[in-house]
Design an enzyme around this catalytic site. Structure first.
Site, short mmCIF file in Angstrom:
data_model
loop_
_atom_site.label_atom_id
_atom_site.label_comp_id
_atom_site.label_asym_id
_atom_site.label_seq_id
_atom_site.Cartn_x
_atom_site.Cartn_y
_atom_site.Cartn_z
CE LYS A 33 -7.78 0.91 1.82
NZ LYS A 33 -6.49 0.23 1.75
CG HIS A 67 -8.46 4.95 2.32
ND1 HIS A 67 -9.17 4.50 3.39
CD2 HIS A 67 -7.16 4.99 2.70
CE1 HIS A 67 -8.33 4.25 4.39
NE2 HIS A 67 -7.11 4.55 4.00
P1 NAD Z 1 0.19 0.66 -5.55
O1 NAD Z 1 -0.70 -0.13 -6.46
O2 NAD Z 1 0.50 2.08 -5.91
O3 NAD Z 1 1.60 -0.11 -5.39
C1 NAD Z 1 1.75 -1.49 -5.34
C2 NAD Z 1 2.99 -1.82 -6.18
O4 NAD Z 1 3.31 -3.20 -6.04
C3 NAD Z 1 2.78 -1.55 -7.67
O5 NAD Z 1 3.78 -0.66 -8.14
C4 NAD Z 1 2.95 -2.93 -8.31
O6 NAD Z 1 3.57 -2.88 -9.58
C5 NAD Z 1 3.84 -3.63 -7.29
N1 NAD Z 1 3.85 -5.07 -7.43
C6 NAD Z 1 2.81 -5.91 -7.67
N2 NAD Z 1 3.25 -7.18 -7.80
C7 NAD Z 1 4.58 -7.15 -7.63
C8 NAD Z 1 5.60 -8.15 -7.65
N3 NAD Z 1 5.31 -9.44 -7.88
N4 NAD Z 1 6.88 -7.76 -7.42
C9 NAD Z 1 7.19 -6.47 -7.21
N5 NAD Z 1 6.26 -5.48 -7.19
C10 NAD Z 1 4.99 -5.83 -7.39
O7 NAD Z 1 -0.48 0.57 -4.11
P2 NAD Z 1 -0.16 1.44 -2.81
O8 NAD Z 1 -1.16 2.55 -2.67
O9 NAD Z 1 1.29 1.75 -2.74
O10 NAD Z 1 -0.54 0.38 -1.67
C11 NAD Z 1 0.08 -0.89 -1.59
C12 NAD Z 1 -0.45 -1.66 -0.38
O11 NAD Z 1 -0.08 -0.98 0.83
C13 NAD Z 1 -1.99 -1.76 -0.33
O12 NAD Z 1 -2.34 -3.02 0.21
C14 NAD Z 1 -2.39 -0.65 0.63
O13 NAD Z 1 -3.64 -0.85 1.25
C15 NAD Z 1 -1.25 -0.76 1.63
N6 NAD Z 1 -1.02 0.45 2.46
C16 NAD Z 1 -0.69 0.21 3.76
C17 NAD Z 1 -0.38 1.26 4.60
C18 NAD Z 1 0.08 0.96 6.01
O14 NAD Z 1 0.41 1.90 6.77
N7 NAD Z 1 0.18 -0.31 6.40
C19 NAD Z 1 -0.43 2.58 4.12
C20 NAD Z 1 -0.76 2.80 2.78
C21 NAD Z 1 -1.05 1.71 1.94
#
Ligand code: NAD
Length: 267
Positions: A160, A156
């Protein structure tokens, strides 16, 4: 039309989800939430996603948009997700959770909501990965007791925060379950120094973190004379976002329960 709100709307997945909802004829973007105190509060979520104005302002709380949406899509962080889950249960909403990295206690807390609202929780929302899980079941059943060593390798991007990926762990669990093994007992997550020869029953994990890799997973079944590798490579976050929107439309018509992507896809 399913009215969808996206929490973490300024994040990597959040912005991609805005695009995916806009492209889906059965869904409408009903709200977006950013972290409280964020300088992006009030910004148009379309502009955050590079789409131009959509007339939906980024809110700082779910309370602020409580009447606007039916299903919340949450790709944020474990503690944030659990708080949002409680909010959705209390307010008659449905939720699709893509957040990974929940520990055992957090998974147990999430499970406690299984009969309180309809939820889809999946460490990977891509159709391809969920099909891969099915292929792994078949491969593990056919090969697992025939002297094949099983290793899970994932890669990744450098941002991450959890490791191994939720998808890699899910792949390990599927393989372990198919073989009647327990991943807690047989999973090996680190090999350093004089760690001795390989236990035939172990399921090893290796992790790469580099550059902008969106997500790659390989499960290797290796024995003397041959090696089978089942690989999935995601080249765009859109695959996860489209899966999440599909899950949101699906969960809008379900009774209370905790569902997986396999349920959404009918696999
Ligand atoms: P990222 O850090 O770019 O985004 C997370 C966002 O959440 C940030 O913008 C942050 O400001 C926001 N956030 C944090 N606390 C908050 C709150 N209290 N209220 C509102 N917003 C809040 O991360 P990302 O790459 O987008 O990944 C996010 C999650 O999704 C991770 O756990 C990742 O592993 C997971 N993910 C899952 C899949 C899937 O298919 N299930 C795919 C990709 C990523």
């Amino acid at each position: 039309m399913t009215r969808i709100a996206i929490v973490g709307v300024a994040g990597r997945m959040g912005r991609t989800l805005v695009n995916a909802v806009q492209q889906d004829d059965g869904a409408t973007l009903a709200g977006g939430v950013v972290e409280p105190g964020s300088s992006l509060a009030g910004a148009d979520v379309g502009e955050l996603a590079g789409l131009g104005k959509l007339g939906v302002a980024a809110a700082e709380s779910l309370e602020a948009i409580v009447d606007d949406f039916d299903v919340l899509i949450d790709f944020t962080a474990p503690r944030v997700t659990l708080a949002n889950l409680a909010f959705c249960a209390d307010h008659g909403k449905r939720i699709v959770i893509g957040t990974t990295g929940l520990d055992e206690a957090q998974i147990a807390e999430l499970d406690g909501y299984g009969d309180k609202l309809p939820m889809v929780f999946a460490p990977n929302m891509s159709v391809g990965v969920n099909l891969t899980l099915k292929l792994l079941e078949t491969a593990a059943r056919a090969l697992g007791d025939e002297g094949y060593d099983i290793e899970v390798i994932e890669a990744h991007h450098r941002h991450k925060v959890d490791s191994p990926s939720g998808t890699a762990l899910k792949m390990g669990e599927v393989v372990a379950e198919s073989l009647g093994r327990n991943l807690k007992e047989h999973g090996v997550f680190e090999r350093v120094g004089q760690c001795g020869p390989r236990d035939p029953k172990e399921i090893g994990f290796a992790t790469v973190r580099a550059g902008d890799i969106v997500g790659e997973h390989t499960v290797m079944f290796a024995t003397e004379g041959e090696r089978i590798e089942i690989t999935h490579k995601a080249s765009s976050r859109m695959t996860f976002a489209k899966g999440a929107v599909r899950a949101a439309r699906w969960v809008a018509g379900q009774d209370n329960g905790r569902y997986a992507m396999q349920d959404v896809l009918g696999l």
